[in-house]
Write a protein that holds these residues in place. Sequence first.
Motif, mmCIF file in Angstrom:
data_model
loop_
_atom_site.group_PDB
_atom_site.id
_atom_site.type_symbol
_atom_site.label_atom_id
_atom_site.label_comp_id
_atom_site.label_asym_id
_atom_site.label_seq_id
_atom_site.Cartn_x
_atom_site.Cartn_y
_atom_site.Cartn_z
ATOM 1 N N GLY A 180 26.412 19.842 48.862
ATOM 2 C CA GLY A 180 26.373 18.392 48.753
ATOM 3 C C GLY A 180 27.045 17.846 47.518
ATOM 4 N N VAL A 181 27.631 18.734 46.705
ATOM 5 C CA VAL A 181 28.251 18.325 45.445
ATOM 6 C C VAL A 181 29.769 18.460 45.500
ATOM 7 C CG1 VAL A 181 28.355 18.744 42.954
ATOM 8 C CG2 VAL A 181 26.190 19.056 44.183
ATOM 9 N N PHE A 182 30.238 19.591 45.965
ATOM 10 C CA PHE A 182 31.667 19.917 45.955
ATOM 11 C C PHE A 182 32.215 19.991 47.381
ATOM 12 C CE2 PHE A 182 29.483 22.123 42.499
ATOM 13 C CZ PHE A 182 30.131 21.585 41.394
ATOM 14 N N PRO A 183 33.419 19.457 47.616
ATOM 15 C CA PRO A 183 34.021 19.607 48.944
ATOM 16 C C PRO A 183 34.189 21.077 49.327
ATOM 17 C CG PRO A 183 35.235 17.985 47.662
ATOM 18 C CD PRO A 183 34.238 18.633 46.735
ATOM 19 N N ASP A 184 34.491 21.926 48.353
ATOM 20 C CA ASP A 184 34.586 23.362 48.585
ATOM 21 C C ASP A 184 33.628 24.069 47.629
ATOM 22 O OD1 ASP A 184 35.160 26.005 49.047
ATOM 23 O OD2 ASP A 184 37.179 25.932 48.192
ATOM 24 N N PRO A 185 32.415 24.395 48.109
ATOM 25 C CA PRO A 185 31.449 25.049 47.232
ATOM 26 C C PRO A 185 31.704 26.545 47.025
ATOM 27 C CG PRO A 185 30.474 24.678 49.365
ATOM 28 C CD PRO A 185 31.855 24.071 49.405
ATOM 29 N N GLU A 186 32.889 27.024 47.478
ATOM 30 C CA GLU A 186 33.292 28.415 47.250
ATOM 31 C C GLU A 186 32.254 29.410 47.778
ATOM 32 O OE1 GLU A 186 34.329 28.737 43.107
ATOM 33 O OE2 GLU A 186 35.603 26.957 43.214
ATOM 34 N N LEU A 187 31.871 29.214 49.026
ATOM 35 C CA LEU A 187 30.848 30.044 49.655
ATOM 36 C C LEU A 187 31.407 31.387 50.087
ATOM 37 C CD1 LEU A 187 29.335 27.231 51.881
ATOM 38 C CD2 LEU A 187 28.341 28.173 49.790
ATOM 39 N N GLY A 188 30.577 32.374 50.058
ATOM 40 C CA GLY A 188 30.922 33.707 50.543
ATOM 41 C C GLY A 188 29.642 34.403 50.957
#
Length: 185
Positions: free
Chosen positions: A66-74
Amino acid sequence: ILSTLNEAMIRQLDDDVFCTVACACLKLTDGAGVELTVARGGHPAPLLLRADGSIEVIEPPGKALGVFPDPELGDLTVRLAAGDAAVFYTDGIIEARGPDDSFFGEERLLNILGSCAGLEAPSLAEKLRNVVMEFGEGPQRDGNSDKNENHACDDAYGPHQRRSAEPARLAHGVHLSAAVIRRKR
């Protein structure tokens, strides 16, 4: 799942709303093995308590949702062997404060967990809860929940138990929650 949730939160919610989350998927493998795949967004990294008492951090990348357009998930996959336990917990565990205003902290959590090898999932979750409550001299609570909770799953593919205590208020406003998945022998 987490990417979709992040996109929905950014589209639909106020700028000051976010969440941290840990998500896990269990998969039976050939033989008696179980694979645990974990993804998280800003949530404390789950811990893998091996049957011999050693501890591994399950730390896939990911920022709060909910903060970053790309939360760099993995995601990250680990194998649970007989007697291993995966421990998921909220920041309420490590941010619980003692009477001297010190944090419970990750090091103390790791030391406690190391002594829990071989415990059944409900006993491990209860011991963790009790130790943290004793440290803080009572139940801790946060603004996101009305309960202190322990969750325990006795077997990676069996029934689970959920225990909840009545709401308790403390000055520090931190919530205790721990979930334990233990692969039976």
